[in-house]
Enzyme design. Sequence first.
Site, PDB file in Angstrom:
ATOM      1  CE  LYS A   1      11.670  16.745  -2.027  1.00  0.00           C
ATOM      2  NZ  LYS A   1      11.499  15.844  -3.199  1.00  0.00           N
TER       3      LYS A   1
ATOM      4  N   GLY B   1      16.406  20.525  -6.306  1.00  0.00           N
ATOM      5  CA  GLY B   1      15.858  21.589  -7.139  1.00  0.00           C
ATOM      6  C   GLY B   1      14.385  21.733  -6.832  1.00  0.00           C
ATOM      7  CG  HIS B   2      12.906  21.800  -3.210  1.00  0.00           C
ATOM      8  ND1 HIS B   2      12.825  21.729  -1.836  1.00  0.00           N
ATOM      9  CD2 HIS B   2      13.334  20.572  -3.608  1.00  0.00           C
ATOM     10  CE1 HIS B   2      13.169  20.516  -1.437  1.00  0.00           C
ATOM     11  NE2 HIS B   2      13.496  19.813  -2.501  1.00  0.00           N
TER      12      HIS B   2
ATOM     13  CD  GLN C   1      18.535  15.223  -2.265  1.00  0.00           C
ATOM     14  OE1 GLN C   1      18.682  15.182  -1.061  1.00  0.00           O
ATOM     15  NE2 GLN C   1      18.863  16.300  -2.958  1.00  0.00           N
TER      16      GLN C   1
ATOM     17  CG  ASP D   1      12.883  15.162  -9.550  1.00  0.00           C
ATOM     18  OD1 ASP D   1      13.490  16.212  -9.289  1.00  0.00           O
ATOM     19  OD2 ASP D   1      13.441  14.136  -9.974  1.00  0.00           O
TER      20      ASP D   1
END
Length: 430
Positions: free
Chosen positions: A25, A49-50, A231, A22
């Site tokens: 990225k 989750g980008h 991650q 988080d």
Amino acid sequence: MGIKNIKVMSKVDVLLGLQWGDEGKGKVVDVLTPHYNLIARFQGGPNAGHSLEFNNIKHVLHTIPSGLFHPGCINVIGNGVVIDPIILAEEIQSLEKLGVNLKKSLKISKKAHLILPSHRELDAASEAAKGKGKIGSTLKGIGPTYMDKTGRNGLRVGDILLPDFRDRYDFLKNKHKEILRQYNYTSNIEQHEDEWFKGVELLRQYDLIDSEYEINSYIRQGKKVLAEGAQGSLLDIDFGSYPFVTSSNTICAGACAGLGIAPHAVGEVYGIFKAYCTRVGSGPFPTELDNEIGEKMRKLGAEFGATTGRPRRCGWLDLVALKYAIMLNGVTQLIMTKPDVLDSFETIKVAVAYRVNGIETDRLPYDINMPIEPVYREFKGWMTDISGFKSDSDLPDELMAYIQFIEQETGVPIKIISVGPNRDETIVRE
């Protein structure tokens, strides 16, 4: 030797997170993409989750690399990624509604492994069996899929092109059913199969490639490649806060295995970190603030998981862990995100060492789950709204002192500072 015989070789730059995920990225990949010809995801799955924001729209990507909003850039899902056809189909359909032509820009490695509906059931059963010792899995089936990969039982994307694919699927599903019976876990795998096979049909419409050949061809042609990690380094299966980790190698070395590139092909290593720390799920977090300060960080930083929606645990920046991650990855450039979240804090703290069993250390201990007392250094807060700033010359002296301290401690320059979620809220330092 004539100049025509000189081979043009480029390097693969790697971008990854240095904390527990988080770190931002997705946004940074989106900002950097205009400088690259190909963006490739090298590990993880839809547990990522980008988030990207521009034109007042927020986009959350789970499997597809974050360069897809730039026409002309190729995006590759590498062999180290695990793919859920249901989630990927949903992602593709939502992007097509925005006018993104993925048929031209998305390529998928034949060697990437598939997440079956039964993998998700195994994930849920395993987590339920752990009780209070659960690791905080996203329940996306990531762990069981990597287990089948290393156990040489898995299904790969290339298998969907084989005439006996359905037989292979049924064999693995039935094997999973036997394991679920041992868990005494009630499941209904079949209810998701229709949607899963529709996702497989959609996969067949895309360019399924031998990605290792394609990426190395780009390198030989002197084209620019960026490897996108998912991650964070502290969740690495080998070097993270085990067992509260993910199931893949999230560090720079994972890009070599996850894309099929040689170590000498790695160029710049961009390491992203927040100006503070967050963590989702269970596991150790030495600088966690389970108080009103941590709650303030969560509220101001909108710290809720992009994939799960779970509230993130928040705490001060941990330099011990950050320097550990920099060492593991060979980071050449640092990228700081979210210093704007700390705009209203009068005092900023940074953990510069740990006190373990009464002894001070600057090393991450083997068992990070043991009681650790952070040793803090305090900084004066900048108490200024920096969200609209465009240059580091505009930044308050207190923030620059904070930045310079981190650079001195880590020995790595901070080249990019993100001062907001939007694409244009980014300061690139010369």
